[in-house]
Write a protein that holds these residues in place. Structure first.
Motif, PDB file in Angstrom:
ATOM      1  N   GLY A 211      19.091  78.547 -26.982  1.00 32.42           N
ATOM      2  CA  GLY A 211      18.656  79.869 -27.441  1.00 32.42           C
ATOM      3  C   GLY A 211      19.817  80.835 -27.597  1.00 32.42           C
ATOM      4  O   GLY A 211      19.889  81.582 -28.583  1.00 32.42           O
ATOM      5  N   THR A 212      20.733  80.818 -26.646  1.00 38.19           N
ATOM      6  CA  THR A 212      21.916  81.679 -26.731  1.00 38.19           C
ATOM      7  C   THR A 212      22.733  81.332 -27.966  1.00 38.19           C
ATOM      8  O   THR A 212      23.170  82.208 -28.715  1.00 38.19           O
ATOM      9  CB  THR A 212      22.770  81.534 -25.461  1.00 38.19           C
ATOM     10  OG1 THR A 212      21.992  81.971 -24.348  1.00 38.19           O
ATOM     11  CG2 THR A 212      24.056  82.342 -25.553  1.00 38.19           C
ATOM     12  N   TRP A 213      22.923  80.041 -28.207  1.00 41.09           N
ATOM     13  CA  TRP A 213      23.682  79.587 -29.371  1.00 41.09           C
ATOM     14  C   TRP A 213      22.986  79.999 -30.670  1.00 41.09           C
ATOM     15  O   TRP A 213      23.638  80.465 -31.615  1.00 41.09           O
ATOM     16  CB  TRP A 213      23.855  78.070 -29.278  1.00 41.09           C
ATOM     17  CG  TRP A 213      24.594  77.443 -30.405  1.00 41.09           C
ATOM     18  CD1 TRP A 213      25.928  77.533 -30.675  1.00 41.09           C
ATOM     19  CD2 TRP A 213      24.030  76.614 -31.431  1.00 41.09           C
ATOM     20  NE1 TRP A 213      26.222  76.801 -31.810  1.00 41.09           N
ATOM     21  CE2 TRP A 213      25.076  76.231 -32.273  1.00 41.09           C
ATOM     22  CE3 TRP A 213      22.738  76.156 -31.688  1.00 41.09           C
ATOM     23  CZ2 TRP A 213      24.888  75.411 -33.378  1.00 41.09           C
ATOM     24  CZ3 TRP A 213      22.534  75.333 -32.789  1.00 41.09           C
ATOM     25  CH2 TRP A 213      23.606  74.969 -33.614  1.00 41.09           C
ATOM     26  N   LEU A 214      21.659  79.877 -30.715  1.00 39.12           N
ATOM     27  CA  LEU A 214      20.915  80.288 -31.909  1.00 39.12           C
ATOM     28  C   LEU A 214      21.048  81.792 -32.158  1.00 39.12           C
ATOM     29  O   LEU A 214      21.274  82.222 -33.290  1.00 39.12           O
ATOM     30  CB  LEU A 214      19.437  79.916 -31.770  1.00 39.12           C
ATOM     31  CG  LEU A 214      19.101  78.433 -31.822  1.00 39.12           C
ATOM     32  CD1 LEU A 214      17.658  78.195 -31.406  1.00 39.12           C
ATOM     33  CD2 LEU A 214      19.385  77.869 -33.198  1.00 39.12           C
ATOM     34  N   ARG A 215      20.910  82.603 -31.100  1.00 37.02           N
ATOM     35  CA  ARG A 215      21.006  84.058 -31.249  1.00 37.02           C
ATOM     36  C   ARG A 215      22.412  84.493 -31.666  1.00 37.02           C
ATOM     37  O   ARG A 215      22.578  85.525 -32.310  1.00 37.02           O
ATOM     38  CB  ARG A 215      20.600  84.762 -29.954  1.00 37.02           C
ATOM     39  CG  ARG A 215      19.084  84.786 -29.754  1.00 37.02           C
ATOM     40  CD  ARG A 215      18.694  85.661 -28.580  1.00 37.02           C
ATOM     41  NE  ARG A 215      19.208  85.172 -27.312  1.00 37.02           N
ATOM     42  CZ  ARG A 215      18.642  84.213 -26.578  1.00 37.02           C
ATOM     43  NH1 ARG A 215      17.524  83.650 -26.987  1.00 37.02           N
ATOM     44  NH2 ARG A 215      19.180  83.836 -25.440  1.00 37.02           N
ATOM     45  N   ARG A 216      23.418  83.697 -31.322  1.00 32.79           N
ATOM     46  CA  ARG A 216      24.794  84.004 -31.741  1.00 32.79           C
ATOM     47  C   ARG A 216      25.047  83.605 -33.183  1.00 32.79           C
ATOM     48  O   ARG A 216      26.139  83.823 -33.707  1.00 32.79           O
ATOM     49  CB  ARG A 216      25.791  83.290 -30.827  1.00 32.79           C
ATOM     50  CG  ARG A 216      25.841  83.899 -29.434  1.00 32.79           C
ATOM     51  CD  ARG A 216      26.976  83.328 -28.597  1.00 32.79           C
ATOM     52  NE  ARG A 216      28.243  83.494 -29.279  1.00 32.79           N
ATOM     53  CZ  ARG A 216      29.198  82.552 -29.289  1.00 32.79           C
ATOM     54  NH1 ARG A 216      29.029  81.405 -28.669  1.00 32.79           N
ATOM     55  NH2 ARG A 216      30.339  82.768 -29.917  1.00 32.79           N
ATOM     56  N   GLY A 217      24.078  82.999 -33.839  1.00 34.40           N
ATOM     57  CA  GLY A 217      24.236  82.635 -35.247  1.00 34.40           C
ATOM     58  C   GLY A 217      24.689  81.217 -35.467  1.00 34.40           C
ATOM     59  O   GLY A 217      25.239  80.895 -36.519  1.00 34.40           O
ATOM     60  N   MET A 218      24.501  80.336 -34.479  1.00 33.32           N
ATOM     61  CA  MET A 218      24.881  78.932 -34.590  1.00 33.32           C
ATOM     62  C   MET A 218      26.363  78.755 -34.909  1.00 33.32           C
ATOM     63  O   MET A 218      26.730  78.014 -35.821  1.00 33.32           O
ATOM     64  CB  MET A 218      24.018  78.225 -35.650  1.00 33.32           C
ATOM     65  CG  MET A 218      22.541  78.250 -35.374  1.00 33.32           C
ATOM     66  SD  MET A 218      21.524  77.622 -36.745  1.00 33.32           S
ATOM     67  CE  MET A 218      22.223  76.025 -37.055  1.00 33.32           C
ATOM     68  N   PRO A 219      27.242  79.436 -34.166  1.00 37.19           N
ATOM     69  CA  PRO A 219      28.669  79.321 -34.493  1.00 37.19           C
ATOM     70  C   PRO A 219      29.185  77.901 -34.297  1.00 37.19           C
ATOM     71  O   PRO A 219      28.740  77.186 -33.396  1.00 37.19           O
ATOM     72  CB  PRO A 219      29.336  80.285 -33.504  1.00 37.19           C
ATOM     73  CG  PRO A 219      28.400  80.349 -32.352  1.00 37.19           C
ATOM     74  CD  PRO A 219      27.018  80.213 -32.953  1.00 37.19           C
ATOM     75  N   ASP A 220      30.099  77.524 -35.158  1.00 37.90           N
ATOM     76  CA  ASP A 220      30.721  76.201 -35.090  1.00 37.90           C
ATOM     77  C   ASP A 220      32.047  76.325 -34.346  1.00 37.90           C
ATOM     78  O   ASP A 220      33.101  75.955 -34.843  1.00 37.90           O
ATOM     79  CB  ASP A 220      30.931  75.655 -36.508  1.00 37.90           C
ATOM     80  CG  ASP A 220      31.287  74.189 -36.509  1.00 37.90           C
ATOM     81  OD1 ASP A 220      31.043  73.509 -35.500  1.00 37.90           O
ATOM     82  OD2 ASP A 220      31.832  73.728 -37.523  1.00 37.90           O
ATOM     83  N   ASP A 221      31.957  76.889 -33.133  1.00 46.08           N
ATOM     84  CA  ASP A 221      33.165  77.155 -32.349  1.00 46.08           C
ATOM     85  C   ASP A 221      33.140  76.463 -30.994  1.00 46.08           C
ATOM     86  O   ASP A 221      33.857  76.840 -30.087  1.00 46.08           O
ATOM     87  CB  ASP A 221      33.328  78.661 -32.147  1.00 46.08           C
ATOM     88  CG  ASP A 221      32.179  79.279 -31.350  1.00 46.08           C
ATOM     89  OD1 ASP A 221      31.226  78.544 -30.984  1.00 46.08           O
ATOM     90  OD2 ASP A 221      32.237  80.491 -31.086  1.00 46.08           O
ATOM     91  N   GLY A 222      32.287  75.456 -30.859  1.00 49.44           N
ATOM     92  CA  GLY A 222      32.173  74.750 -29.592  1.00 49.44           C
ATOM     93  C   GLY A 222      31.200  75.410 -28.626  1.00 49.44           C
ATOM     94  O   GLY A 222      31.070  74.979 -27.494  1.00 49.44           O
ATOM     95  N   ALA A 223      30.503  76.460 -29.072  1.00 44.64           N
ATOM     96  CA  ALA A 223      29.564  77.159 -28.195  1.00 44.64           C
ATOM     97  C   ALA A 223      28.310  76.330 -27.927  1.00 44.64           C
ATOM     98  O   ALA A 223      27.652  76.533 -26.921  1.00 44.64           O
ATOM     99  CB  ALA A 223      29.180  78.514 -28.798  1.00 44.64           C
ATOM    100  N   GLN A 224      27.979  75.423 -28.836  1.00 45.56           N
ATOM    101  CA  GLN A 224      26.847  74.534 -28.578  1.00 45.56           C
ATOM    102  C   GLN A 224      27.312  73.513 -27.545  1.00 45.56           C
ATOM    103  O   GLN A 224      28.268  72.776 -27.795  1.00 45.56           O
ATOM    104  CB  GLN A 224      26.383  73.825 -29.838  1.00 45.56           C
ATOM    105  CG  GLN A 224      25.202  72.903 -29.594  1.00 45.56           C
ATOM    106  CD  GLN A 224      24.867  72.018 -30.783  1.00 45.56           C
ATOM    107  OE1 GLN A 224      25.615  71.957 -31.749  1.00 45.56           O
ATOM    108  NE2 GLN A 224      23.768  71.328 -30.704  1.00 45.56           N
TER     109      GLN A 224
END
Length: 128
Positions: A98-111
């Motif tokens: 959910g946090t990753w989705l709310r951040r806009g699905m960044p492709d920065d290793g946050a997932q």
């Protein structure tokens, strides 16, 4: 892909979650956490579906919920690649997603790596 296409906070997305193959997860609590994440996102849509085994490998030794998510325009037209997610076993996993989705699905290793599902075997290129 245009710069900034991934990682736009509150970007629209569609999250399809398999609700038929959820051994080993408390599917009710995990789904409730995913619902809350989607409801707190601008233009997020949650879809409950059957097995997603044609696009991701859900036959791993770890059981839980599996999902596919894709950024889209407000009119639901896809605007990014499909991201395979799973297994989502705990509420903490669902909260991280959910946090990753709310951040806009960044492709920065946050997932978190533990939430990256492998493609289905039929989607993996074979060298013959």
């Amino acid at each position: 892909m245009p710069r900034g296409a991934l990682g736009r906070p509150n970007c629209p997305f569609t999250l399809a979650v398999c609700v038929s193959c959820h051994e080993g997860a408390d599917g009710g609590e995990v789904m409730e956490s995913l619902r809350k994440a989607v409801q707190s996102s601008s233009h997020g849509v949650l879809v409950s579906t059957g097995c997603l085994g044609k696009i991701l490998d859900c036959r791993r030794p770890h059981h839980g919920l599996y999902a596919a998510v894709q950024q889209c325009a407000v009119d639901r037209k896809p605007s990014g690649p499909v991201v395979r997610v799973g297994p989502i076993v705990t509420v903490a996993d669902a909260d991280a997603l959910g946090t990753w989705l709310r951040r806009g699905m960044p492709d920065d290793g946050a997932q978190p790596d533990r939430l990256r599902a492998a493609p289905a075997p039929s989607h993996v290129a074979h060298l013959d």
